[in-house]
Design an enzyme around this catalytic site. Structure first.
Site, PDB file in Angstrom:
ATOM      1  N   GLY A 190       0.777  -1.237   0.000  1.00  0.00           N
ATOM      2  CA  GLY A 190       0.000   0.000   0.000  1.00  0.00           C
ATOM      3  C   GLY A 190       0.804   1.280   0.000  1.00  0.00           C
ATOM      4  O   GLY A 190       0.367   2.305  -0.524  1.00  0.00           O
ATOM      5  N   ASP A 233       0.404   3.059   4.294  1.00  0.00           N
ATOM      6  CA  ASP A 233      -0.640   3.773   3.568  1.00  0.00           C
ATOM      7  C   ASP A 233      -1.685   4.358   4.496  1.00  0.00           C
ATOM      8  O   ASP A 233      -2.104   5.500   4.337  1.00  0.00           O
ATOM      9  CB  ASP A 233      -1.289   2.857   2.504  1.00  0.00           C
ATOM     10  CG  ASP A 233      -1.770   1.513   3.052  1.00  0.00           C
ATOM     11  OD1 ASP A 233      -1.623   1.256   4.264  1.00  0.00           O
ATOM     12  OD2 ASP A 233      -2.292   0.717   2.248  1.00  0.00           O
ATOM     13  N   ASP A 271      -5.441   2.524  10.561  1.00  0.00           N
ATOM     14  CA  ASP A 271      -6.861   2.234  10.797  1.00  0.00           C
ATOM     15  C   ASP A 271      -6.996   1.813  12.258  1.00  0.00           C
ATOM     16  O   ASP A 271      -7.157   2.661  13.129  1.00  0.00           O
ATOM     17  CB  ASP A 271      -7.308   1.167   9.786  1.00  0.00           C
ATOM     18  CG  ASP A 271      -8.784   0.840   9.864  1.00  0.00           C
ATOM     19  OD1 ASP A 271      -9.541   1.609  10.484  1.00  0.00           O
ATOM     20  OD2 ASP A 271      -9.204  -0.191   9.305  1.00  0.00           O
ATOM     21  N   LYS A 321      -7.407   7.145   9.646  1.00  0.00           N
ATOM     22  CA  LYS A 321      -8.864   7.019   9.706  1.00  0.00           C
ATOM     23  C   LYS A 321      -9.301   7.396  11.106  1.00  0.00           C
ATOM     24  O   LYS A 321      -8.996   6.693  12.067  1.00  0.00           O
ATOM     25  CB  LYS A 321      -9.243   5.563   9.416  1.00  0.00           C
ATOM     26  CG  LYS A 321     -10.302   5.432   8.361  1.00  0.00           C
ATOM     27  CD  LYS A 321     -10.710   4.012   8.203  1.00  0.00           C
ATOM     28  CE  LYS A 321     -10.517   3.539   6.801  1.00  0.00           C
ATOM     29  NZ  LYS A 321     -11.118   2.224   6.554  1.00  0.00           N
ATOM     30  N   PHE A 334     -14.306   3.279   3.619  1.00  0.00           N
ATOM     31  CA  PHE A 334     -13.326   2.430   2.956  1.00  0.00           C
ATOM     32  C   PHE A 334     -12.838   3.141   1.704  1.00  0.00           C
ATOM     33  O   PHE A 334     -13.625   3.474   0.828  1.00  0.00           O
ATOM     34  CB  PHE A 334     -13.911   1.053   2.598  1.00  0.00           C
ATOM     35  CG  PHE A 334     -12.824   0.097   2.212  1.00  0.00           C
ATOM     36  CD1 PHE A 334     -12.121  -0.611   3.172  1.00  0.00           C
ATOM     37  CD2 PHE A 334     -12.464  -0.053   0.877  1.00  0.00           C
ATOM     38  CE1 PHE A 334     -11.082  -1.460   2.819  1.00  0.00           C
ATOM     39  CE2 PHE A 334     -11.423  -0.906   0.512  1.00  0.00           C
ATOM     40  CZ  PHE A 334     -10.737  -1.614   1.492  1.00  0.00           C
ATOM     41  N   ASP A 390      -5.866  -0.481  -1.708  1.00  0.00           N
ATOM     42  CA  ASP A 390      -6.562  -1.444  -2.568  1.00  0.00           C
ATOM     43  C   ASP A 390      -7.864  -1.945  -1.978  1.00  0.00           C
ATOM     44  O   ASP A 390      -8.108  -1.866  -0.772  1.00  0.00           O
ATOM     45  CB  ASP A 390      -5.661  -2.659  -2.794  1.00  0.00           C
ATOM     46  CG  ASP A 390      -5.587  -3.535  -1.541  1.00  0.00           C
ATOM     47  OD1 ASP A 390      -5.177  -3.017  -0.481  1.00  0.00           O
ATOM     48  OD2 ASP A 390      -5.978  -4.715  -1.596  1.00  0.00           O
ATOM     49  N   ARG A 399      -5.169   0.199  -6.778  1.00  0.00           N
ATOM     50  CA  ARG A 399      -3.990   0.870  -6.198  1.00  0.00           C
ATOM     51  C   ARG A 399      -3.442   1.953  -7.110  1.00  0.00           C
ATOM     52  O   ARG A 399      -2.788   2.884  -6.676  1.00  0.00           O
ATOM     53  CB  ARG A 399      -2.860  -0.144  -5.965  1.00  0.00           C
ATOM     54  CG  ARG A 399      -3.142  -1.178  -4.905  1.00  0.00           C
ATOM     55  CD  ARG A 399      -1.843  -1.902  -4.563  1.00  0.00           C
ATOM     56  NE  ARG A 399      -2.060  -3.181  -3.899  1.00  0.00           N
ATOM     57  CZ  ARG A 399      -2.253  -3.338  -2.601  1.00  0.00           C
ATOM     58  NH1 ARG A 399      -2.276  -2.296  -1.804  1.00  0.00           N
ATOM     59  NH2 ARG A 399      -2.420  -4.539  -2.082  1.00  0.00           N
TER      60      ARG A 399
HETATM   61  P1  IMP Z   1      -4.585  -1.337  10.627  1.00  0.00           P
HETATM   62  O1  IMP Z   1      -6.010  -1.670  11.007  1.00  0.00           O
HETATM   63  O2  IMP Z   1      -4.178   0.027  11.103  1.00  0.00           O
HETATM   64  O3  IMP Z   1      -3.646  -2.421  11.063  1.00  0.00           O
HETATM   65  O4  IMP Z   1      -4.538  -1.265   9.040  1.00  0.00           O
HETATM   66  C1  IMP Z   1      -4.114  -2.373   8.346  1.00  0.00           C
HETATM   67  C2  IMP Z   1      -4.203  -2.302   6.882  1.00  0.00           C
HETATM   68  O5  IMP Z   1      -5.584  -2.338   6.538  1.00  0.00           O
HETATM   69  C3  IMP Z   1      -3.657  -1.096   6.154  1.00  0.00           C
HETATM   70  O6  IMP Z   1      -2.275  -1.174   5.914  1.00  0.00           O
HETATM   71  C4  IMP Z   1      -4.421  -1.233   4.858  1.00  0.00           C
HETATM   72  O7  IMP Z   1      -3.765  -2.154   4.017  1.00  0.00           O
HETATM   73  C5  IMP Z   1      -5.737  -1.834   5.269  1.00  0.00           C
HETATM   74  N1  IMP Z   1      -6.827  -0.835   5.287  1.00  0.00           N
HETATM   75  C6  IMP Z   1      -7.422  -0.256   6.348  1.00  0.00           C
HETATM   76  N2  IMP Z   1      -8.380   0.606   5.968  1.00  0.00           N
HETATM   77  C7  IMP Z   1      -8.375   0.579   4.598  1.00  0.00           C
HETATM   78  C8  IMP Z   1      -9.139   1.273   3.587  1.00  0.00           C
HETATM   79  O8  IMP Z   1     -10.030   2.118   3.852  1.00  0.00           O
HETATM   80  N3  IMP Z   1      -8.834   0.964   2.296  1.00  0.00           N
HETATM   81  C9  IMP Z   1      -7.887   0.059   1.948  1.00  0.00           C
HETATM   82  N4  IMP Z   1      -7.144  -0.594   2.857  1.00  0.00           N
HETATM   83  C10 IMP Z   1      -7.384  -0.341   4.178  1.00  0.00           C
HETATM   84 MG    MG Z   2      -2.067  -2.684   3.264  1.00  0.00          MG
END
Ligand code: IMP
Ligand code: MG
Length: 177
Positions: free
Chosen positions: A38, A93, A96, A124, A145, A152, A158
């Site tokens: 990402g 990227d 979340d 986010k 999202f 992606d 992407r």
């Molecule tokens: P985390 O929840 O912070 O560990 O995020 C993990 C991964 O979830 C990120 O690196 C993205 O690859 C994916 N992700 C989270 N939210 C989105 C979104 O809105 N679009 C696309 N990928 C996302």
């Molecule tokens: Mg990712």
């Protein structure tokens, strides 16, 4: 798809981040660890705005899918450079839940860098379940999202030059093959 951030906003955001990093690291060599896949688009744009010597290192992180929702990550680091004693910037990227950045940071700290900072393209808002925050955030976004600029859905989208909100109706119109 509804465009959330267009190309020119993104360019300005990346330039703002680069200016902060150019101030923070000045002439020090910076090792950027980019979480695949990402953050590759951000990496390519960011490094061309940086003025210090830069080393680039790639790491892959993917969450276990299926019934397990422990948030445990599989981290593949065969393409990592040696970071011990180095100034390291970890980029991803999107922040979340924050679990990816937290767990990859913990792994990097085991390798004893001189310093470690983190930067994300998107944050986010309100979704984090971890105590730490990225040191740099290019854009805050609502809880939707999003795809494009590296992000992606099912490994698609992407390559969009902007960031767009992916609605369920978009997925019906363009179902992943
Ligand atoms: P985390 O929840 O912070 O560990 O995020 C993990 C991964 O979830 C990120 O690196 C993205 O690859 C994916 N992700 C989270 N939210 C989105 C979104 O809105 N679009 C696309 N990928 C996302
Ligand atoms: Mg990712």
């Amino acid at each position: 798809m509804k465009i959330l951030l267009d190309e020119s906003e993104i360019r300005k955001g990346i330039h703002r981040l680069a200016a902060q990093l150019n101030g923070r690291y000045e002439h020090q060599t910076l090792t950027i660890v980019s979480i695949m896949t990402g953050s590759l688009v951000m990496l390519a744009d960011l490094i061309r705005c940086l003025e210090m010597p830069v080393r680039i290192s790639l790491i892959q992180a993917s969450s276990y899918r299926g019934t397990m929702t422990s948030g445990e990550l599989r981290i593949q680091d065969q393409m990592m450079l040696d970071i011990s004693g180095r100034d390291v910037l970890l980029i991803d990227d999107i922040f979340d839940t924050g679990k990816t950045l937290e767990q990859v940071s913990a792994r990097l700290l085991e390798l004893q860098p001189r310093s470690l900072q983190t930067a994300v393209f998107l944050n986010k808002s309100g979704q984090s379940v971890v105590a730490t925050r990225p040191d740099y955030v290019v854009f805050e976004i609502p809880n939707a999202f999003v795809v494009g600029y590296g992000l992606d859905y099912e490994d698609l989208y992407r390559n969009l030059p902007h960031v767009a909100i992916l609605e369920p109706s978009d997925i019906e119109k363009h179902p992943p093959i």
